[in-house]
Scaffold this active site. Structure first.
Site, short mmCIF file in Angstrom:
data_model
loop_
_atom_site.label_atom_id
_atom_site.label_comp_id
_atom_site.label_asym_id
_atom_site.label_seq_id
_atom_site.Cartn_x
_atom_site.Cartn_y
_atom_site.Cartn_z
N ARG A 78 0.86 -1.18 0.00
CA ARG A 78 0.00 0.00 0.00
C ARG A 78 0.90 1.24 0.00
O ARG A 78 1.73 1.42 0.89
CB ARG A 78 -0.90 -0.01 1.24
CG ARG A 78 -1.74 1.24 1.41
CD ARG A 78 -2.68 1.10 2.61
NE ARG A 78 -3.38 2.36 2.84
CZ ARG A 78 -3.08 3.23 3.79
NH1 ARG A 78 -2.06 2.99 4.62
NH2 ARG A 78 -3.77 4.35 3.94
N HIS A 122 -2.67 11.11 0.86
CA HIS A 122 -2.05 10.90 2.17
C HIS A 122 -1.39 12.20 2.59
O HIS A 122 -0.17 12.29 2.75
CB HIS A 122 -1.04 9.75 2.11
CG HIS A 122 -0.69 9.19 3.46
ND1 HIS A 122 -0.70 7.83 3.73
CD2 HIS A 122 -0.34 9.80 4.62
CE1 HIS A 122 -0.34 7.64 4.99
NE2 HIS A 122 -0.11 8.81 5.55
N GLU A 167 -6.67 8.51 6.63
CA GLU A 167 -6.82 9.18 7.91
C GLU A 167 -7.35 10.62 7.79
O GLU A 167 -6.68 11.59 8.19
CB GLU A 167 -5.50 9.16 8.69
CG GLU A 167 -5.02 7.75 8.99
CD GLU A 167 -3.80 7.69 9.89
OE1 GLU A 167 -3.46 6.58 10.31
OE2 GLU A 167 -3.19 8.74 10.16
N ASN A 295 -6.61 1.80 10.26
CA ASN A 295 -5.26 2.02 10.79
C ASN A 295 -5.37 2.01 12.31
O ASN A 295 -6.08 2.83 12.89
CB ASN A 295 -4.68 3.35 10.33
CG ASN A 295 -4.55 3.44 8.82
OD1 ASN A 295 -4.73 2.45 8.12
ND2 ASN A 295 -4.22 4.63 8.33
N TYR A 297 -3.22 1.80 16.07
CA TYR A 297 -1.95 1.87 16.79
C TYR A 297 -2.12 1.72 18.29
O TYR A 297 -1.29 1.10 18.95
CB TYR A 297 -1.24 3.20 16.49
CG TYR A 297 -0.74 3.29 15.06
CD1 TYR A 297 0.46 2.70 14.70
CD2 TYR A 297 -1.49 3.93 14.08
CE1 TYR A 297 0.92 2.76 13.40
CE2 TYR A 297 -1.03 3.99 12.77
CZ TYR A 297 0.16 3.40 12.43
OH TYR A 297 0.61 3.46 11.13
N GLU A 355 -2.85 -0.08 8.34
CA GLU A 355 -1.62 0.32 9.05
C GLU A 355 -1.67 -0.27 10.45
O GLU A 355 -2.71 -0.25 11.11
CB GLU A 355 -1.50 1.85 9.17
CG GLU A 355 -1.20 2.58 7.89
CD GLU A 355 -1.02 4.08 8.11
OE1 GLU A 355 -0.70 4.49 9.26
OE2 GLU A 355 -1.20 4.84 7.15
#
Length: 453
Positions: A78, A122, A167, A295, A297, A355
């Protein structure tokens, strides 16, 4: 080895990057400057005033980097397109050399049986469009769609997966509310307008995609960063604070796409800054997508705090758990919860983890030719197990993209945070696959069975 963590035979194992973070040469071969080029060249905006002028020099070393992907054994990659490479002025004339760069990259990936997943935006908006209002200008939906169609036409015969935006919450919050990211605005009244124009641009691009050749074999979706919210206590104030935080970060972009309406909590959060939106706009935003990119984290524990606006919440650190270099709590079980909650709220739907990764300290140069990073290995082991647990409970997870292939330019953090499976010595651009990269390669080779070790 046990097969208890086996993934489906057609599961996509990939890595992710973004254009400004790795490419370097941001204005080479006819490209125009982006808002990140301008922002990073503004003194005081980034760590040590570092810029993406060189980054990982991927613009010149892309063949070497694709070879590294082959060595890792990934079957998917990606990456994002730099809009200013394609349309230096944001609209109008197309820069053929920019298109050719990405076309060569796609061809090289396919030679190695690596499926490209293209992200159209992005964060690197052409500076010329920011000068015309950027994401505050309703016309940006048309500008974005013209750029998107240029790429659909150029690569649509070879690219199977497209993401419109990466995002969008960060674009809005970092770029227009906190001002910590490009373009560096800090205005409560601007933030909801940016959210709405991002979503309008997404919906219009999905609509336009359906009429291009790219739609014959391709799929299109959206990549959002989600962060499960946990209340600091069971008090009604903390529970409501947690609900507001969830609406602001997680549901602000997903409710409109899947349900055609914004979370009601946003009217409280933004107050008089929250506008009324037309039914026509909301129908456009709800244009059906083919998959969702998530994504993930970390999670956040939230406590009510009346003086912290606009959310009236305060993040409560959890020192009992491991923290990454970005001060993010390592909490893999929240990934399982997140995937289940998204499926429960919006229905069973193809999901990709687009991600997931962690910044831990790595030395500037390899030690005895090696980069040993046991904390990152454990991070990947636990999060891939968490993803598998969600699949066992019914989540339609189709693929996983580790963030990131390379150590790279981490936006306002400059080069101070390393996320890569591959170490980059910025003094000479030498690449070294880290121990975590070798571990990820072994997980891929075993189709997940290695996770049981």
């Amino acid at each position: 080895m046990s097969d208890s963590y086996k993934f489906p035979a057609d599961f996509l194992w990939g890595t992710s990057t973004s254009a400004y973070q790795i490419e370097g040469s941001p204005t080479a071969d006819g490209a125009g400057p982006s808002i990140w080029h301008r922002f990073s060249h503004t003194p005081g905006k980034t760590f040590l005033d570092q810029t993406g002028d060189i980054a990982c020099d991927h613009y010149r070393r892309w063949k070497e980097d694709v070879a590294l992907m082959g060595e890792l054994g990934v079957n998917a990659y990606r990456f994002s397109i730099a809009w200013p490479r394609i349309h230096p002025n944001g609209t109008g004339a197309t820069n053929r050399r920019g298109i050719d760069f990405y076309s060569r990259l796609v061809d090289e990936l396919l030679k190695r049986n690596i499926k490209p997943n293209v992200t159209l935006y992005h964060w690197d908006l052409p500076e010329a469009l920011d000068n015309r209002g950027g994401w505050l200008n309703r016309d940006i939906a048309d500008w974005f769609c013209d750029y998107a169609v240029t790429m659909f036409d150029a690569l649509g015969d070879r690219v199977e997966r497209w993401s419109t935006l990466n995002e969008p919450w960060v674009v809005m919050d970092g770029g227009y509310l906190s001002g910590l990211l490009a373009p560096g605005h800090s205005n409560l009244f601007e933030a909801p307008i940016v959210t709405h124009n991002l979503l309008r641009s997404h919906g219009m691009a999905v609509q336009r995609f359906r009429s291009t050749r790219a739609a014959k074999t391709g799929k299109i979706g959206l990549a959002v960063n989600l962060e499960p919210k946990y209340p600091a206590s069971h008090s009604s104030a903390d529970l409501q604070a947690c609900k507001r935080a969830d609406a602001y970060m997680n549901r602000q972009f997903l409710d409109p796409v899947f349900q055609g309406s914004y979370p009601e909590e946003l009217t409280e959060i933004f107050g008089e800054a929250w506008p009324e939106w037309t039914d026509e706009d909301m129908e456009l935003i709800k244009e059906p997508i083919d998959f969702l990119g998530i994504n993930y984290y970390t999670r956040r524990v939230e406590r009510f705090h009346p003086d912290i606006l606009p959310l009236k919440t305060r993040h409560v650190p959890q020192p009992q758990h491991m923290q990454t270099e970005t001060n993010w709590e390592v909490f893999p079980e929240a990934l399982t919860k997140l995937l289940l909650s998204v499926t429960e709220r919006y229905g069973k739907f193809p999901i990709y983890i687009t991600e997931n990764g962690a910044a831990f300290y790595d030395p500037p140069s390899p030690v005895n030719g090696r980069i040993d990073d046991p904390l990152r290995i454990e991070y990947y082991r636990q999060h891939l197990r968490a993803a598998h647990d969600a699949m066992k409970q019914g989540v339609d997870l189709r693929g996983y993209y580790a963030w990131s292939l390379l150590d790279n330019y981490e936006w306002a953090h400059g080069f101070s945070k390393r996320f890569g499976l591959v170490h980059v010595d910025y003094s000479n651009q030498r690449r070294t696959i880290k121990a975590s990269g070798r571990y990820y390669a072994s997980v891929i080779a075993s189709n997940g069975a290695k996770l049981a070790d």
